[in-house]
Design an enzyme around this catalytic site. Structure first.
Site, PDB file in Angstrom:
ATOM      1  CG  HIS A 106      -5.607  -2.494   0.301  1.00  0.00           C
ATOM      2  ND1 HIS A 106      -4.862  -2.018  -0.750  1.00  0.00           N
ATOM      3  CD2 HIS A 106      -5.062  -1.960   1.426  1.00  0.00           C
ATOM      4  CE1 HIS A 106      -3.918  -1.224  -0.298  1.00  0.00           C
ATOM      5  NE2 HIS A 106      -4.003  -1.174   1.015  1.00  0.00           N
ATOM      6  CB  SER A 139      -0.967  -0.046   1.179  1.00  0.00           C
ATOM      7  OG  SER A 139      -1.973   0.921   1.056  1.00  0.00           O
ATOM      8  CG  ASP A 167      -6.732  -2.716  -3.538  1.00  0.00           C
ATOM      9  OD1 ASP A 167      -7.274  -1.745  -2.966  1.00  0.00           O
ATOM     10  OD2 ASP A 167      -5.497  -2.887  -3.548  1.00  0.00           O
TER      11      ASP A 167
END
Length: 320
Positions: A290, A164, A260
């Site tokens: 995610h 991320s 995601d």
């Protein structure tokens, strides 16, 4: 493909994070407390030689780096790991399971960085300090907390990776290292990375805006914390997708999750790396959301994805 049944079960059991309409806006401190309280259960830790928290000098002062060492006496490469959390939340504890797994499976050191968080430390603070850790390791830096009984770290063999926001910082480190002739990064691992902006028009932002853990609104919030000046949104060290030239970058493993909001920008970036003449392996994890790699480590897909990363790094370092 449909959601992985284990993912669907987890999402169904997760309370809605939407506050009441008349509630005051959440702050970064609120979100950190909520995140800590809601941390999911973790899987077992793979056995390794040692885990030591180091104090590393960086431009902002000093930060914590958690060093994982494998059970060997031979010199080992090092994988610098950067946790996610929208540059705003998270600690090294967040990915403890994954870091143990990579250290064990690949037989390499892992150095997990606890970087300064926004909004107290907006862009480029996290990047500056993470880059400094990579430089420090490449020089064989002296630690403030002694490490004994473990293998020597080979500072000439370094890879960088993150999930991320950590993937964002990883890509930016590689760009900066190329531009400044900095440390020779052997590989980059980008897992569900933030590479563009929520307003870039990617379909995944519309398709998975709510109901899949990470939301489009959450990404808006994180950008509000991290970016102090909207003009910075054109800086490729903030958004690597803004880079005109992606040539000369380290080999990449790019992992995305099917459900995601960040899926499309990660896959687009992988294709751009390939088009620029680089090596980029793209793996979409079908049915996943995610955080499947390092946060939701109880999910069935988590351990295989860690094995995939370890194999990639093992292959890269075998050639160095």
């Amino acid at each position: 493909m449909p959601l992985d049944p284990a993912v669907a079960e987890m999402l169904a059991a997760t309370p809605s994070d939407a506050p009441p309409a008349d509630a005051p806006p959440l702050t970064a401190a609120d979100l950190r407390r909520m995140f800590q309280d809601a941390l999911p259960p973790t899987g077992p830790l793979e056995p390794i030689r040692s885990v030591t928290d180091l104090t590393v000098p960086v431009p902002s002062g000093e930060i914590r780096v958690r060093l994982y060492l494998p059970d060997t006496d031979d010199p080992v490469p090092v994988f610098v790991w950067i946790h996610g959390g929208g540059w705003t939340i998270g600690t090294v504890e967040e990915n403890d399971v994954a870091c143990h797994a990579i250290c064990h499976d690949a037989g390499i050191a892992v150095a997990s960085i606890e970087y300064p968080l926004a909004p107290e430390n907006p862009f480029p603070a996290a990047l500056t300090d993470c880059y400094a850790v990579v430089e420090w390791l490449s020089r064989g830096g002296t630690v403030h907390a002694p490490v004994t009984g473990g293998p020597e770290i080979d500072g000439a063999r370094i890879a960088v990776g993150g999930e991320s926001a950590g993937g964002n910082l990883t890509a930016a480190i590689c760009l900066r290292s190329r531009d400044e002739q900095g440390p020779a990064v052997a590989a980059q691992v980008l897992i569900c990375p933030v590479l563009g902006h929520p307003r870039d028009g990617h379909a995944s932002y519309d398709d998975f805006a709510t109901g899949y853990g990470m939301t489009a609104d959450s990404m808006d919030f994180f950008f509000e914390q991290y970016v102090a000046d909207p003009a910075q949104l054109e800086d490729p060290y903030l958004l690597p997708s803004r880079a005109d030239d992606l040539s000369g970058l380290p080999p990449a493993l790019v992992m995305t999750a099917e459900f995601d909001v960040l899926r499309d920008e990660g896959e687009e970036f992988a294709h751009r790396l390939q088009d620029a003449g680089g090596t980029a392996r793209l793996e979409r994890y079908d049915g996943q959301i995610h955080g499947f790699y390092g946060l939701y480590t109880h999910l069935p897909a988590s351990r295989p994805s860690q094995t995939d990363v370890a194999k990639f790094l093992g292959d890269v370092f075998a050639s160095h």
